[in-house]
Design a protein around this motif. Structure first.
Motif, PDB file in Angstrom:
ATOM      1  N   ILE A  76      16.659  13.736  70.039  1.00  0.00           N
ATOM      2  CA  ILE A  76      17.306  12.467  69.697  1.00  0.00           C
ATOM      3  C   ILE A  76      16.271  11.540  69.072  1.00  0.00           C
ATOM      4  O   ILE A  76      15.149  11.418  69.561  1.00  0.00           O
ATOM      5  N   THR A  77      16.648  10.912  67.982  1.00  0.00           N
ATOM      6  CA  THR A  77      15.745  10.017  67.280  1.00  0.00           C
ATOM      7  C   THR A  77      15.520   8.721  68.061  1.00  0.00           C
ATOM      8  O   THR A  77      16.354   8.316  68.870  1.00  0.00           O
ATOM      9  N   SER A  78      14.390   8.080  67.782  1.00  0.00           N
ATOM     10  CA  SER A  78      14.136   6.751  68.346  1.00  0.00           C
ATOM     11  C   SER A  78      14.211   5.680  67.269  1.00  0.00           C
ATOM     12  O   SER A  78      13.746   4.560  67.481  1.00  0.00           O
ATOM     13  N   ALA A  79      14.821   6.003  66.119  1.00  0.00           N
ATOM     14  CA  ALA A  79      14.852   5.043  65.010  1.00  0.00           C
ATOM     15  C   ALA A  79      15.486   3.722  65.422  1.00  0.00           C
ATOM     16  O   ALA A  79      14.956   2.641  65.128  1.00  0.00           O
ATOM     17  N   GLY A  80      16.630   3.779  66.098  1.00  0.00           N
ATOM     18  CA  GLY A  80      17.284   2.555  66.520  1.00  0.00           C
ATOM     19  C   GLY A  80      16.465   1.778  67.534  1.00  0.00           C
ATOM     20  O   GLY A  80      16.398   0.552  67.487  1.00  0.00           O
ATOM     21  N   LEU A  81      15.824   2.495  68.446  1.00  0.00           N
ATOM     22  CA  LEU A  81      14.966   1.846  69.430  1.00  0.00           C
ATOM     23  C   LEU A  81      13.787   1.155  68.753  1.00  0.00           C
ATOM     24  O   LEU A  81      13.443   0.019  69.073  1.00  0.00           O
ATOM     25  N   LEU A  82      13.158   1.840  67.801  1.00  0.00           N
ATOM     26  CA  LEU A  82      12.017   1.260  67.100  1.00  0.00           C
ATOM     27  C   LEU A  82      12.430   0.020  66.315  1.00  0.00           C
ATOM     28  O   LEU A  82      11.698  -0.970  66.265  1.00  0.00           O
ATOM     29  N   ALA A  83      13.603   0.086  65.688  1.00  0.00           N
ATOM     30  CA  ALA A  83      14.086  -1.075  64.941  1.00  0.00           C
ATOM     31  C   ALA A  83      14.276  -2.267  65.875  1.00  0.00           C
ATOM     32  O   ALA A  83      13.927  -3.405  65.533  1.00  0.00           O
ATOM     33  N   GLU A  84      14.804  -2.002  67.061  1.00  0.00           N
ATOM     34  CA  GLU A  84      15.035  -3.079  68.020  1.00  0.00           C
ATOM     35  C   GLU A  84      13.724  -3.656  68.539  1.00  0.00           C
ATOM     36  O   GLU A  84      13.584  -4.866  68.705  1.00  0.00           O
ATOM     37  N   HIS A  85      12.755  -2.803  68.781  1.00  0.00           N
ATOM     38  CA  HIS A  85      11.477  -3.253  69.335  1.00  0.00           C
ATOM     39  C   HIS A  85      10.588  -3.933  68.299  1.00  0.00           C
ATOM     40  O   HIS A  85       9.786  -4.799  68.654  1.00  0.00           O
ATOM     41  N   THR A  86      10.672  -3.529  67.042  1.00  0.00           N
ATOM     42  CA  THR A  86       9.704  -3.996  66.044  1.00  0.00           C
ATOM     43  C   THR A  86      10.291  -4.864  64.944  1.00  0.00           C
ATOM     44  O   THR A  86       9.535  -5.481  64.188  1.00  0.00           O
ATOM     45  N   GLY A  87      11.617  -4.883  64.804  1.00  0.00           N
ATOM     46  CA  GLY A  87      12.220  -5.608  63.693  1.00  0.00           C
ATOM     47  C   GLY A  87      12.277  -4.804  62.418  1.00  0.00           C
ATOM     48  O   GLY A  87      12.662  -5.319  61.367  1.00  0.00           O
ATOM     49  N   ALA A  88      11.917  -3.513  62.482  1.00  0.00           N
ATOM     50  CA  ALA A  88      11.974  -2.643  61.306  1.00  0.00           C
ATOM     51  C   ALA A  88      13.424  -2.351  60.926  1.00  0.00           C
ATOM     52  O   ALA A  88      14.348  -2.609  61.703  1.00  0.00           O
ATOM     53  N   ARG A  89      13.612  -1.798  59.736  1.00  0.00           N
ATOM     54  CA  ARG A  89      14.929  -1.342  59.295  1.00  0.00           C
ATOM     55  C   ARG A  89      14.977   0.178  59.366  1.00  0.00           C
ATOM     56  O   ARG A  89      13.947   0.859  59.322  1.00  0.00           O
TER      57      ARG A  89
END
Length: 397
Positions: free
Chosen positions: A90-103
Motif C-alpha cells: 500500500i502506498t503512503s502517497a496520501g499520508l506523505l501529502a498530509e504530513h508534508t503539504g506535498a501533492r
C-alpha cells in the motif's frame, strides 16, 4: 549492470534505516530506499539549490523512515508520485501529502482518483529547478508509466534488472509490455541508468544498454516469443493484492473503517480507535468528549473550523514544522475522563496525533474522513466525505 552504488546510497539499500545527510556526490543521483517486506524500491530526487524534492513509489510501512530521510537531508517534499497501482504493498502517497503539504501524482490510466495530478504521456513534474518526465510504459498494468530524470529512468514494474513485471492482472498485456520495453525504454541512450521498482536479489540499478543486451525476459526475443513466455509463467497472485489495489486507488488512504457508522477499535495501532464524524459529534454533544482540531492555524482560517473545537495544531506552516507545545496544549484541553477526538484535514495527521495522545495517557480517537475528506478526480475536496460533507456544524474562520 552499471557501476557500484555511491556510498551516499549504500546505507539505505536492503536495510530499513535512514541514509545519513553527508556530502552530496558530484553527479546527481537519487536516494534509493528499500522495503524488505515487498522488496520494493522508493526513490527520492531533489533540487540542490532549493532543496525541493519528489518521491517515487513510497510504501506505507516506511513513512516514518521516509519523513526522517527528508528531514535529515533538509528537503521539502513537493510531489509523491506513483508508477502504477501497486498490488503487493500500500502506498503512503496520501499520508506523505498530509504530513508534508506535498501533492500527489499518478498515471491517468491507473484509476488512482485521489491523485491531484493525473499524468498523461509527456507530462512533467517540476521540483525546484528539476523536472521529471512521464513515459508511457503500459503492460504490467494498463496505465503504468516510467519517469525520466536527467540520465536516470525509473521503470516501476515495467523493466526490472534482468527481468520485467508480470502481465496477468490489472488489464496487463504482454504485447503492450514488449512494446513499452523495446520501443520506449530501449530507445533511451544506452548509458541511461535504470532504477527498478523491485529487486529480489539485492541489485540496485542497471543501464538501458545492459538490459537491452542481456535481459533474460526480453533480449533477443521476438514479440511472439515474449508473449508465449509471459503467458506460461502461471505465477500466484500477490499476497496483499485484495487490500492493496483498492487502497491504492485512494492514494493509500482508507476510510472503510467507519462504513458501518460505528466506532472501530484500533488499539493495535496505538490509539483507541476510529470514529465516524457524525458519531464523533454526538459524543461531543453528550459531554463525554472534546473535539481537538489538529490542523494548522492557516488551514482553519482558510477552510473553516468547528465551533467549540479546541485548536491544538500537530504541525504548523511554514514548512509544516512540528508544534513543540502539542503535548502540553493537548493535556490542558482534555479534562480527565473525557475522550479526545482528533480531527485533521482528511484523517491522517489525526492518527499520528491520536497515537501521541494515547502515549500521554488519554483515550484518543481519530475522526474518520477529517474536515474536508479525500479529493475527488478533479482534486476538489469536500465532495467525498468529511465533517462539512455530513452537514455537521462549521463556520468560516
Amino acid at each position: 549492470m552499471g557501476s557500484p552504488l555511491p556510498l551516499a546510497m549504500a546505507g539505505a539499500l536492503g536495510q530499513n534505516r535512514v541514509a545519513p545527510a553527508l556530502h552530496e556526490p558530484a553527479t546527481m543521483i537519487p536516494l534509493q530506499l528499500f522495503d524488505p517486506a515487498s522488496s520494493s524500491y522508493t526513490y527520492i530526487l531533489h533540487d540542490r539549490a532549493t532543496r525541493e524534492a519528489l518521491i517515487i513509489d513510497p510504501v506505507d510501512a516506511q513513512i516514518e523512515r521516509d519523513l526522517a530521510v527528508l528531514q535529515a537531508h533538509g528537503l521539502t517534499l513537493r510531489w509523491a508520485v506513483e508508477t502504477h497501482n501497486h498490488a503487493d504493498h500500500i502506498t503512503s502517497a496520501g499520508l506523505l501529502a498530509e504530513h508534508t503539504g506535498a501533492r500527489t501524482a499518478a498515471p491517468a490510466g491507473c484509476g488512482i482518483g485521489t491523485a491531484s495530478r493525473q499524468l498523461a504521456p509527456g507530462d512533467t513534474l517540476v521540483f525546484g529547478g528539476e523536472s521529471l518526465r512521464a513515459l508511457p510504459t503500459p503492460g504490467h498494468t494498463a496505465g503504468s508509466m516510467s519517469y525520466l530524470w536527467r540520465s536516470h529512468v525509473f521503470t516501476g514494474d515495467a523493466l526490472l534488472i534482468n527481468g520485467c513485471g508480470r502481465t496477468d492482472f490489472q488489464s496487463g498485456s504482454a504485447r503492450q509490455l514488449y512494446h513499452s520495453i523495446t520501443q520506449v525504454l530501449f530507445a533511451l541512450p544506452p548509458e541511461t541508468t535504470v532504477w527498478p521498482g523491485h529487486d529480489y536479489q539485492g541489485r540496485g540499478h542497471s543501464t538501458i544498454g545492459a538490459e537491452k543486451a542481456g535481459n533474460a525476459r526480453v533480449a533477443g526475443r521476438s514479440e511472439a516469443e515474449f508473449v508465449a513466455l509471459m503467458e506460461g509463467l502461471h505465477l500466484p497472485p500477490p499476497e496483499r493484492m485484495g487490500e492493496a489495489v483498492p487502497a491504492n486507488q485512494h492514494s493509500g488512504l482508507r476510510h472503510d473503517a467507519g462504513a458501518t457508522g460505528q466506532p472501530q477499535p484500533r488499539t493495535a495501532q496505538g490509539y483507541a480507535g476510529d470514529v465516524p464524524p457524525v458519531l464523533a459529534w454526538q459524543w461531543v454533544q453528550a459531554g463525554g468528549a472534546v473535539l481537538v482540531d489538529v490542523r494548522s492555524d492557516a488551514e482553519r482560517a482558510w477552510v473553516g473550523e468547528v465551533p467549540g473545537a479546541v485548536a491544538v495544531p500537530w504541525k504548523q506552516w511554514p514548512g509544516m514544522a512540528m508544534n513543540p507545545g502539542f503535548d502540553a496544549q493537548l493535556q490542558a484541553a482534555v479534562p480527565p475522563g473525557c475522550k479526545a477526538l482528533l480531527l485533521c484535514r482528511s484523517g491522517v495527521r489525526s492518527i499520528a496525533a491520536a497515537q501521541r495522545a494515547t502515549a500521554l495517557g488519554l483515550e484518543a480517537w481519530n475522526v474518520l474522513e477529517g474536515f474536508e475528506g479525500d479529493p475527488d478526480q478533479h482534486a476538489h475536496r469536500g465532495l467525498r466525505g468529511g465533517w462539512r460533507f455530513h452537514g455537521l456544524p462549521w463556520r468560516q474562520g
